[in-house]
Each structure stands twice: as C-alpha cells, then as structure tokens.
Write an enzyme that holds these catalytic residues in place. Sequence first.
Site, PDB file in Angstrom:
ATOM      1  CD  GLU A 100      56.277 106.946 -24.733  1.00 41.04           C
ATOM      2  OE1 GLU A 100      56.481 105.722 -24.582  1.00 41.04           O
ATOM      3  OE2 GLU A 100      57.199 107.781 -24.798  1.00 41.04           O
TER       4      GLU A 100
ATOM      5  CG  ASP B 268      56.397 105.271 -27.985  1.00 44.97           C
ATOM      6  OD1 ASP B 268      57.625 105.423 -27.905  1.00 44.97           O
ATOM      7  OD2 ASP B 268      55.602 106.182 -28.305  1.00 44.97           O
TER       8      ASP B 268
ATOM      9  CG  ASP C 163      58.302 111.112 -25.411  1.00 43.23           C
ATOM     10  OD1 ASP C 163      58.753 110.089 -25.944  1.00 43.23           O
ATOM     11  OD2 ASP C 163      59.007 112.118 -25.183  1.00 43.23           O
TER      12      ASP C 163
ATOM     13  N   GLY D 190      63.826 107.025 -22.433  1.00 43.71           N
ATOM     14  CA  GLY D 190      65.189 106.860 -22.932  1.00 43.71           C
ATOM     15  C   GLY D 190      65.332 107.459 -24.317  1.00 43.71           C
TER      16      GLY D 190
ATOM     17  CE  LYS E 140      61.827 109.884 -24.419  1.00 46.59           C
ATOM     18  NZ  LYS E 140      61.713 109.784 -25.900  1.00 46.59           N
TER      19      LYS E 140
ATOM     20  CB  SER F 242      61.883 100.939 -25.778  1.00 48.12           C
ATOM     21  OG  SER F 242      61.252 101.466 -26.911  1.00 48.12           O
TER      22      SER F 242
ATOM     23  CE  LYS G  49      59.786 103.471 -30.143  1.00 49.81           C
ATOM     24  NZ  LYS G  49      61.010 103.416 -30.918  1.00 49.81           N
TER      25      LYS G  49
ATOM     26  CE  LYS H  23      58.908 103.486 -25.443  1.00 47.68           C
ATOM     27  NZ  LYS H  23      59.282 104.807 -24.892  1.00 47.68           N
TER      28      LYS H  23
HETATM   29  O1  LIG Z   1      66.358 104.440 -25.015  1.00 47.31           O
HETATM   30  C1  LIG Z   1      65.471 103.608 -25.311  1.00 47.31           C
HETATM   31  O2  LIG Z   1      65.652 102.399 -25.485  1.00 47.31           O
HETATM   32  C2  LIG Z   1      64.082 104.130 -25.603  1.00 47.31           C
HETATM   33  C3  LIG Z   1      64.077 104.717 -26.968  1.00 47.31           C
HETATM   34  C4  LIG Z   1      62.687 105.024 -27.322  1.00 47.31           C
HETATM   35  O3  LIG Z   1      61.801 104.241 -27.045  1.00 47.31           O
HETATM   36  C5  LIG Z   1      62.392 106.261 -27.975  1.00 47.31           C
HETATM   37  C6  LIG Z   1      63.363 107.166 -28.271  1.00 47.31           C
HETATM   38  C7  LIG Z   1      63.017 108.347 -28.981  1.00 47.31           C
HETATM   39  C8  LIG Z   1      61.760 108.507 -29.473  1.00 47.31           C
HETATM   40  C9  LIG Z   1      60.874 107.384 -29.513  1.00 47.31           C
HETATM   41  O4  LIG Z   1      61.157 106.584 -30.632  1.00 47.31           O
HETATM   42  C10 LIG Z   1      60.973 106.497 -28.297  1.00 47.31           C
HETATM   43  C11 LIG Z   1      60.214 107.113 -27.186  1.00 47.31           C
HETATM   44  O5  LIG Z   1      59.060 107.444 -27.417  1.00 47.31           O
HETATM   45  O6  LIG Z   1      60.708 107.251 -26.098  1.00 47.31           O
HETATM   46 MG   LIG Z   2      57.959 108.210 -26.588  1.00 42.89          MG
END
Ligand SMILES: O=C(O)CCC(=O)C1=CC=C[C@@H](O)[C@@H]1C(=O)O
Ligand SMILES: [Mg+2]
Length: 372
Positions: free
Chosen positions: A215, A190, A240, A292, A264, A137, A165, A163
């Site tokens: 996402e 995402d 999510d 994650g 999650k 990510s 953002k 992934k």
């Molecule tokens: O654990 C990782 O590397 C993924 C973290 C991650 O992408 C996220 C963590 C919490 C919220 C979001 O920002 C994003 C998600 O959408 O999953």
């Molecule tokens: Mg997410």
Amino acid sequence: MIPIKKIRLRKLNMALINPFTTSFGTFNDKQFYIIEAEDEQGHVGYGESVAFTSPWYNEETVETNRHIIKDFLIPALQNTTIKHPADVGELFKPFRRNLMAKAAVEGAIWDLFAKQQNIPLSAALGGQMRTIDVGVSIGIKPSIEDLVNTVRKSVEQGYKRIKIKIKPGWDITPLSRVREEFPDIDMMADANSAYTLDQIDTLKQLDDLNLTMIEQPLAHDDIIDHATLQKAINTPVCLDESIHSLEDTRKAIELGSCRIINIKIGRVGGLTEAKRIHDYCMEQGIDVWCGGMLEAGVGRAHNIALTTLPNFTLPGDTAASSLYWHQDIISPEVTVQNGVIHVPTKPGIGFDIDVLALEKFTVEQEEFSLQT
Ligand SMILES: O=C(O)CCC(=O)C1=CC=C[C@@H](O)[C@@H]1C(=O)O
Ligand SMILES: [Mg+2]
C-alpha cells in the site's frame, strides 16, 4: 427533499488504547469533529471527520475543519433545497479540497436521509452484503518478536487480513519473519509513502513474501512512479493517499499505477464520491477495500455501510471498537466475530449514539440553525 433544521459541530477528544505513530510523532489520543444534522421531526444524522490535529496525512486538521465547515459549508447549505445526499457534493464543489470536512457534513446528511427514509444507510447506498470481512492494521513495533506476537493475537482473534506498516530499515526482515511464522495468512504491507524508486530493489524483494498488496509505497501525491514500480514488481500496488476523486482513480488505472484501491470516505470527500469510485473500479476490474483512519463509532459505522457494496472484495481496516477505544460513542460498539462484522439493519448508520459517552468526550460544541 431533506429538510435540515440545525447542524451541530462537536469537537471530541478520546484516548486511544494503542498510541498511533506517524511521521509527525505519536498520538495517544484523538481529537476530531462529529457533525450532527437534525430535522424538524427530531431525526439526527451523524458524520465524523477523520482529520487529525496535524496535517501529516493530508492538508487538513481539526482546526481547518471547523473553519471550512462553519465559514463555507454550512452557509452553502443555507436556503438550499437538498433533494438527495448526492446533491451535497455538487454544492460543495466551489470550495477546493478540504475533503474530510466535506465528507463529515455529507455523512451526517446521508445518515439523516436514511433515517428519514427509515432504511439502513447501507441500503440507501445500494449495498446488500449482510456481513463484511475485516482485517487489522499493525504499526511499527519496537522488535520483531513484538510484531510476531501482535500478529499472532490478531490471527487468533480471527481477523481476515493482517496489514503491517513498513519503512526503510523495517521491511523485508520483519515481514519475512512474520511470513515464516504464518505461511498462509492474508498479509499486506503499508509503506505510507516512505520509499522512492531509489529503493526499487528493496521493493522487488517483497515479491518473495506472497503479499496481497503493497500500500502507497511512494510519494503521497504520485501516480507516475507508482506505474513504473507496478511494472517492475508482481505484488499488487494499492493506492491510498494518491487518490482523492473518481478522476484520480481513472488516471491511476489508465496509467497502470495500481491494481487495488483503498477507499477512505474522508479522503475522497464523502460517501457519494466513494460510491462512484467503487462503481468505476468494479467496471474496470480493480479490487477495492475500505481503509481506516482510527475512527470512533460513527465513522466506523459509515465505513461498514460503504463496505456492503459488492466490489469491496478485500478485507478492510474497520476493526472492532475495542481495539481503539476504552469506550466508544455508539451502542452497541462495533464487534468482530472471527474477522466478520454483522451489518446493522436499523435505520441510518444502524447504531445508537451513546449520548452519555458523546457528552463525556465533547470538549466544544457549536450549533447553527438552517433554513433549507
Ligand atoms: O483505522 C485503522 O486502524 C487503520 C489506520 C491506518 O492504517 C492508517 C491510517 C492513516 C494513515 C496510515 O497510517 C494508515 C493507512 O495507510 O491507512
Ligand atoms: Mg494507507
């Protein structure tokens, strides 16, 4: 019967290798709870809460975790016979939400149960996959070149999925540049609820980028507008934040709000509910993957165990420990070879706890004796 003699709450503080930016600002380190459930024979089960110190992702924080676990969840476990970890969710039902707190305690009990049965947590959950595919990510970057270089490094490391953002003003142009540079990679975006249907024309342009999914583009608590969006775009919508339970999952699928779900463990209240959502999505033909929350090694280990279930068909966010931590609290650390994690076969979470590291990062701890 799962006899538990004591429960320990450890608050840890660990420095992140890469700062993590959210709507609340940038985190340079992570504070979180590790829950330990110990029996008379000295087996210790470990769980990890994914709540942050501020309520930017959901309503929970590290401090609300302590209050709920200490004042409600542990008392609920007193003088109660737990036959199977799946009983814990029922026990915690009277307490509304606070799903990350519940998941952390239930996770410690799942790990303890598997250790008492002398089987891997993955086997206790019914998972059979011996290796799992994982992706990375990538957060919002200062420049497109910086993003492209980060993607290149991840692709060279063999990660199966990238992934990225996005948010209004940082979406089509950077994604198009990455797609131009890497025409064949498994790429997803995402949005973390940064859009509304007012930006539907921008979201429609995602269809030109051959993404595996977008996402959580819309509001964190929505499945209605996501259904409108999914009808308007070809790119699969992945939910999510909107999904907290099997019931949310059923409604989202019935409405056509998504075609993929990011499961999650902390967001849905624990491994038992996560498995129920996985099983329902498998019946409904909805792909799932394991998201994650910047976990340390205990949470990472739980994610790996869950991801061995058969409908985890898409690469998850459980990347290597070394992408997050200078030193993890498990031994060995989670490593990724060419985008693949080899599932541990030792009992429970399958990794040893690095006790010295655990002590080093512990800033507070409390212990509660249990009559079960
Ligand atoms: O654990 C990782 O590397 C993924 C973290 C991650 O992408 C996220 C963590 C919490 C919220 C979001 O920002 C994003 C998600 O959408 O999953
Ligand atoms: Mg997410």
